[in-house]
Design an enzyme around this catalytic site. Structure first.
Site, short mmCIF file in Angstrom:
data_model
loop_
_atom_site.label_atom_id
_atom_site.label_comp_id
_atom_site.label_asym_id
_atom_site.label_seq_id
_atom_site.Cartn_x
_atom_site.Cartn_y
_atom_site.Cartn_z
CG ASP A 29 -9.93 -0.65 4.78
OD1 ASP A 29 -9.84 -0.92 3.58
OD2 ASP A 29 -9.38 -1.30 5.69
CD GLN A 49 -3.34 -4.59 6.41
OE1 GLN A 49 -3.21 -3.62 5.66
NE2 GLN A 49 -3.98 -5.68 6.06
CE LYS A 53 -3.78 -2.50 2.07
NZ LYS A 53 -4.42 -3.05 3.25
#
Ligand code: NDP
Length: 298
Positions: A122, A99, A55
């Site tokens: 997200d 994460q 990422k």
């Protein structure tokens, strides 16, 4: 019947990253706005480390501002949430991604709830899930949005198509179903309690499999000519007994790909399909967040 067309995630992801790169350059040139993504990694899970590195590298490659915060596995809930607060307040950061999974005993739901929904790239904050379900502008989970991009680029207009989503998770199944509904499909969500799943799947013009069970969806469950999006990522032993005995594994999807491609009209491979879209969509979501936070149109 001809074999299914392969929906190549690599090609579509590269195309999307290029679009994002051009858009970032335009935002910098015209508005002095460089979209910024902050990724938070807690602990040293090897798979998470690989995802986080990818990422960071991809966001730099498209010209974004990128920061990665690495915290020890024993970080306190308070310290983690205090970092989220700092990122919420940082004007150079437009996207925040924590994460997952977080190591125990950290409370994921509480951490996600602390992210400013307008920076929640997200798309996992309940405010964004609610906005999506209400048909409002939301930040949408990356994998589901990746599925939609693949579907639109394969089929064009999705209006009136029968879509069946197998799986109802907050991460994949539910948001994919909401997005298909927004695209004017007639949507069925199937799950572990669905009766006669094979018959339900056979109704689908679009079949999205997000189950987490290797090769569960059989060719006989697929309507001839249907478009099949396989979200599943499952590690299984190699078919070759020697490799299997050596403990070697490979990745397969939720669909019995080899047999399914003789029936489907188009299908995503695993690996090489949906999975490759996720990071590209994350970059796109960060650009979207940066624009909205600065009052620019999407
Ligand atoms: P979850 O385990 O959270 O959800 C699985 C869903 O499948 C549940 O809704 C469950 O039903 C349903 N299900 C399980 N068994 C059956 C069955 N026998 N028949 C019908 N439905 C069943 O998984 P996720 O949604 O998080 O992930 C799904 C898959 O997608 C996984 O393989 C995962 O690795 C992959 N994935 C890939 C990503 C990517 O490409 N980047 C990102 C995220 C996930 P119920 O609700 O009734 O239990």
């Amino acid at each position: 019947m001809a074999e299914a067309a392969l929906i190549d995630g690599k090609v579509h992801a590269e195309h999307l990253r290029e679009q994002v790169r051009l858009e970032v350059a335009k935002l910098v040139a015209e508005h002095g706005l460089q979209p910024g993504l902050a990724v938070v990694l807690v602990g040293d899970d090897p798979a998470s480390q690989i995802y986080v590195r990818s990422k960071g590298e991809h966001s730099l490659a498209v010209g974004m501002h990128s920061v990665t915060h690495r915290l020890p596995a024993d970080v306190s809930q308070e310290a983690l949430e205090s970092l989220i607060g700092e990122l919420n307040a940082d004007p150079l950061i437009h996207g925040i991604l924590v994460q997952l999974p977080l190591p125990a005993p950290l409370d994921e739901k509480s951490v996600l709830a602390k992210i400013n929904p307008d920076k929640d790239v997200d798309g996992l904050h309940v405010i964004n899930a609610g906005r999506l379900a209400s048909g409002l502008a939301a930040l949408t989970p990356c994998t589901p949005l990746g599925c939609m991009i693949l579907l639109r680029e394969t089929l064009g207009d999705l209006t009136g198509l029968r879509a069946v989503v197998v799986g109802r998770s907050v991460l994949v199944g539910r948001p994919v179903a909401q997005l298909l509904l927004q695209a004017d499909c007639t949507v069925t969500i199937a799950h572990s309690r669905t009766k006669d799943l094979a018959a339900v799947c056979r109704e689908a013009d679009i079949l999205v499999a997000a189950v987490g069970r290797p090769r569960m969806i059989k060719a006989s469950w697929i309507k001839p000519g249907a478009t099949v999006i396989d979200v599943g990522i499952n590690r299984v032993p190699f078919d070759d007994p020697e490799k299997a005995a050596a403990g070697k594994t490979k990745v397969v999807g939720d669909v019995d790909f080899k047999a399914a491609k003789a029936v489907a009209g188009a299908i995503t491979p695993v690996p090489g399909g949906v999975g490759l879209m996720t990071v590209a969509v994350l970059l796109q979501n960060t650009v979207t967040a940066a624009k909205r936070l600065n009052g620019l149109p999407d």
